[in-house]
Design a protein around this motif. Sequence first.
Motif, PDB file in Angstrom:
ATOM      1  N   THR A 165       0.864  -1.179   0.000  1.00 51.28           N
ATOM      2  CA  THR A 165       0.000   0.000   0.000  1.00 51.28           C
ATOM      3  C   THR A 165       0.900   1.228   0.000  1.00 51.28           C
ATOM      4  O   THR A 165       2.103   1.145   0.285  1.00 51.28           O
ATOM      5  N   GLY A 166       0.339   2.386  -0.301  1.00 52.13           N
ATOM      6  CA  GLY A 166       1.062   3.645  -0.205  1.00 52.13           C
ATOM      7  C   GLY A 166       2.339   3.665  -1.019  1.00 52.13           C
ATOM      8  O   GLY A 166       2.402   3.185  -2.153  1.00 52.13           O
ATOM      9  N   ARG A 167       3.386   4.227  -0.420  1.00 50.88           N
ATOM     10  CA  ARG A 167       4.652   4.407  -1.127  1.00 50.88           C
ATOM     11  C   ARG A 167       5.335   3.090  -1.461  1.00 50.88           C
ATOM     12  O   ARG A 167       6.168   3.026  -2.365  1.00 50.88           O
ATOM     13  N   THR A 200       2.050   2.924  19.664  1.00 47.14           N
ATOM     14  CA  THR A 200       0.626   2.587  19.587  1.00 47.14           C
ATOM     15  C   THR A 200      -0.133   3.462  18.592  1.00 47.14           C
ATOM     16  O   THR A 200      -1.122   3.023  18.020  1.00 47.14           O
ATOM     17  N   ASN A 201       0.324   4.699  18.385  1.00 46.70           N
ATOM     18  CA  ASN A 201      -0.382   5.608  17.482  1.00 46.70           C
ATOM     19  C   ASN A 201       0.309   5.768  16.131  1.00 46.70           C
ATOM     20  O   ASN A 201       0.095   6.761  15.433  1.00 46.70           O
ATOM     21  N   ASP A 202       1.113   4.794  15.773  1.00 47.41           N
ATOM     22  CA  ASP A 202       1.754   4.831  14.460  1.00 47.41           C
ATOM     23  C   ASP A 202       0.758   4.349  13.408  1.00 47.41           C
ATOM     24  O   ASP A 202       0.455   3.159  13.311  1.00 47.41           O
ATOM     25  N   THR A 203       0.237   5.281  12.619  1.00 48.60           N
ATOM     26  CA  THR A 203      -0.710   4.939  11.564  1.00 48.60           C
ATOM     27  C   THR A 203      -0.041   4.854  10.197  1.00 48.60           C
ATOM     28  O   THR A 203      -0.705   4.537   9.207  1.00 48.60           O
ATOM     29  N   ARG A 206       2.210   0.362  10.597  1.00 43.32           N
ATOM     30  CA  ARG A 206       1.407  -0.196  11.690  1.00 43.32           C
ATOM     31  C   ARG A 206       2.246  -1.053  12.630  1.00 43.32           C
ATOM     32  O   ARG A 206       3.183  -1.751  12.198  1.00 43.32           O
ATOM     33  N   PRO A 207       1.916  -1.028  13.933  1.00 41.66           N
ATOM     34  CA  PRO A 207       2.657  -1.824  14.909  1.00 41.66           C
ATOM     35  C   PRO A 207       2.752  -3.305  14.564  1.00 41.66           C
ATOM     36  O   PRO A 207       3.695  -3.980  14.989  1.00 41.66           O
ATOM     37  N   ARG A 208       1.799  -3.819  13.795  1.00 36.73           N
ATOM     38  CA  ARG A 208       1.836  -5.248  13.466  1.00 36.73           C
ATOM     39  C   ARG A 208       3.142  -5.643  12.778  1.00 36.73           C
ATOM     40  O   ARG A 208       3.553  -6.813  12.848  1.00 36.73           O
ATOM     41  N   ASN A 209       3.797  -4.697  12.087  1.00 38.36           N
ATOM     42  CA  ASN A 209       5.072  -5.027  11.436  1.00 38.36           C
ATOM     43  C   ASN A 209       6.103  -5.494  12.456  1.00 38.36           C
ATOM     44  O   ASN A 209       6.729  -6.546  12.292  1.00 38.36           O
ATOM     45  N   ALA A 210       6.292  -4.712  13.516  1.00 38.35           N
ATOM     46  CA  ALA A 210       7.240  -5.098  14.556  1.00 38.35           C
ATOM     47  C   ALA A 210       6.738  -6.293  15.354  1.00 38.35           C
ATOM     48  O   ALA A 210       7.527  -7.171  15.743  1.00 38.35           O
ATOM     49  N   ILE A 211       5.439  -6.342  15.605  1.00 35.73           N
ATOM     50  CA  ILE A 211       4.862  -7.466  16.349  1.00 35.73           C
ATOM     51  C   ILE A 211       5.086  -8.777  15.593  1.00 35.73           C
ATOM     52  O   ILE A 211       5.522  -9.782  16.162  1.00 35.73           O
ATOM     53  N   ASN A 212       4.789  -8.771  14.307  1.00 31.90           N
ATOM     54  CA  ASN A 212       4.915  -9.994  13.514  1.00 31.90           C
ATOM     55  C   ASN A 212       6.364 -10.436  13.361  1.00 31.90           C
ATOM     56  O   ASN A 212       6.679 -11.637  13.448  1.00 31.90           O
ATOM     57  N   LEU A 213       7.272  -9.484  13.127  1.00 27.09           N
ATOM     58  CA  LEU A 213       8.676  -9.871  12.978  1.00 27.09           C
ATOM     59  C   LEU A 213       9.237 -10.368  14.305  1.00 27.09           C
ATOM     60  O   LEU A 213      10.015 -11.334  14.322  1.00 27.09           O
ATOM     61  N   THR A 214       8.844  -9.760  15.389  1.00 25.94           N
ATOM     62  CA  THR A 214       9.280 -10.239  16.703  1.00 25.94           C
ATOM     63  C   THR A 214       8.859 -11.693  16.915  1.00 25.94           C
ATOM     64  O   THR A 214       9.666 -12.535  17.343  1.00 25.94           O
ATOM     65  N   LEU A 232       2.704   7.345  21.315  1.00 32.68           N
ATOM     66  CA  LEU A 232       3.557   7.998  20.335  1.00 32.68           C
ATOM     67  C   LEU A 232       3.097   7.707  18.913  1.00 32.68           C
ATOM     68  O   LEU A 232       2.495   6.660  18.636  1.00 32.68           O
ATOM     69  N   THR A 233       3.413   8.638  18.015  1.00 33.58           N
ATOM     70  CA  THR A 233       3.160   8.457  16.593  1.00 33.58           C
ATOM     71  C   THR A 233       4.437   7.981  15.894  1.00 33.58           C
ATOM     72  O   THR A 233       5.511   7.889  16.511  1.00 33.58           O
ATOM     73  N   HIS A 234       4.301   7.750  14.604  1.00 32.53           N
ATOM     74  CA  HIS A 234       5.438   7.348  13.777  1.00 32.53           C
ATOM     75  C   HIS A 234       6.572   8.364  13.884  1.00 32.53           C
ATOM     76  O   HIS A 234       7.733   8.001  14.102  1.00 32.53           O
ATOM     77  N   GLU A 235       6.247   9.643  13.739  1.00 31.64           N
ATOM     78  CA  GLU A 235       7.260  10.694  13.778  1.00 31.64           C
ATOM     79  C   GLU A 235       7.810  10.889  15.183  1.00 31.64           C
ATOM     80  O   GLU A 235       8.998  11.200  15.364  1.00 31.64           O
ATOM     81  N   ASN A 236       6.938  10.727  16.199  1.00 26.92           N
ATOM     82  CA  ASN A 236       7.379  10.942  17.578  1.00 26.92           C
ATOM     83  C   ASN A 236       8.575  10.079  17.947  1.00 26.92           C
ATOM     84  O   ASN A 236       9.449  10.511  18.710  1.00 26.92           O
TER      85      ASN A 236
END
Length: 274
Positions: A165-167, A200-203, A206-214, A232-236
């Motif tokens: 999706t996206g970029r 948690t606020n990374d839109t 998505r957090p699932r990327n790190a969750i799944n790889l972990t 925190l957000t993605h940029e934060n």
Amino acid sequence: MLNALDRGYGSSGAGRVATAVAFGTHGQTLDVWRPVGNATTPRPVVIFWYGGGWVNGTRQDYGFAARAYASQGFVVIVPDYRKVPQIHFPAMLQDGAEAVKWTRDNVARFGGDPDRIAFSGHSAGAYTVAMLALDTQWLKAVGVDPHIVKAAVGLCGPYDFYPYTGRAIEAMSLWPRPMETQPINFVRPDAPPMLLVTATNDTQVRPRNAINLTAALKKVGAPVVFRNYDGLTHENVVMALSRPFRGKAPVLDDSVAFIEGALARHARRQPRGE
């Protein structure tokens, strides 16, 4: 703007010692940062890849991240890499591998220890971190032993994002075998220790990327630590490396502690005399 704000906080105890150093085969350049003063022994090294969706970003914008790690005692390399639409997968990984090769061959001139190299990166840069740490073909292609990577820190990176999706559509979709673009498909028991950070606020990633790889790394017995910063957000997350926003979350402290711990454990495993 963030880089300027960080500079405005005064001396960080670190400085840039080389600017726009050429490396690789496609006109790439990098900057080198290190702590102020001369060390009696070589310092550990962090290579930091910035994000920007494989489209945006420059090494100059991320002086705050380099200062952060260098202030903690590391020699820091911040490489540029080619961007979409001029390139597509896997050119960004080839550029990343060439930065690792340059670091191995040259970092000792700047007081760094080529036997203690760690990776860190945010967003698209964390993708490069994960792929170079897990898929051994990219470092091998430039004559670098994949075991050169002693620790890897991924900040809000995409690791399990097919269908695109996206970029990612433009960056990855020209490659005929999409599963080869996904870090999660290259987990291995002998992977370097990895710290995977999300929020948690990374839109955006998505957090699932790190969750799944972990989960995938744990399943094969690879060393991995997971951090999820609440609110925190993605940029934060990357902003928290800078001095003006360091109070948002202990991103720098957690990253440094993880890298130092991984380097210490590696040193204890080495036979005497090596």
